[in-house]
Design an enzyme around this catalytic site. Sequence first.
Site: not given
Length: 325
Positions: A22-23, A19, A115-117, A187, A172, A113, A217, A210, A144, A148, A277
């Site tokens: 960020l999310v 809590s 992740s898109s990764c 990030h 995302t 929750l 994205r 970078w 990571y 997930k 990248d």
Amino acid sequence: MPAASPALDPSATVLVAGSSGLVGSAVVRRLRAEGFTSVVGIRSSDVDLTDARATLDHVTSLRPAVVIDAAARVGGIAANDAEPVEFLNDNLRIQTNLFAAAHAADVDRLLFLGSSCIYPKHSPQPIPESALLTGPLEETNDAYAIAKIAGVVAVKSYRRQYGRRWISAMPTNVYGPGDNFHPTRSHVLPALIRRFHEAVRSGAGEVVVWGSGTPRREFIHVDDLAAACLHLLAHYDDPSPVNIGVGEDLTIADLVALVADATGFTGRIAWDASRPDGTPRKLLDVSRLLATGWKPRIGLAEGVRSTVRWYADTLAEPGGRPDGR
């Protein structure tokens, strides 16, 4: 379309793990704004979710009706690449302990929750949920991602073995107030905001970014993500994960231009092509989410401007914390 769930009871206890992040903090704000009267957060300073006994004791003492798992060890490309063991082990422990505790507390609804990764590096674009486990992962954050993916499988397993009405969602790239703006562990978007804001304050004539600027994205504002989480808990009940995104992407070069404009930077932008990248493109197929009746409301340009203002007012002032926590 997946079955809908009964409307959430605003008087029921809702536990939000993570809590202070960020999310998690955005989810807490959204719950309270929608009239939920028993919202309980878990911060790392409250309970160490990597400790199975501590997690079990805390969750079973609360006996929440709903759990939203926004807790995770997170970081950008550099951190994921440098510390894969910690990212794998800590996230596996957090998920395993929290799920076991929620099951012991007879939690009816849980939202995990991810992740898109989790999707393969060279997935079809936009990425459907069915792309999961169809190819190799991006090497810089595979540890990571594996953690997930294990969370997604765990949710399916609790549903199959115990009949739990638990669901998993894959956001995302998320940004907004409360993000981590650490100079090496953040990030891409908060890292850019910090770098360009500092360049403006110092009068620097150049900012080095970078990579090549060519990867594409997708980004969702954290307040939109929080709204989607609550919507899914009330309108989605299926073992398959559901993507959360906006359905549009842009190049990193275009993102850099947005941040430069929002911060007022007018100097030179230099690209360090020796830096990684990451995945060439990562756009989520959000048709499953949209079919439930939800859509995002905050555009990227508007969201970047408001996040820059929040960072300047909150963290960039003396005494502010650069990591956003």
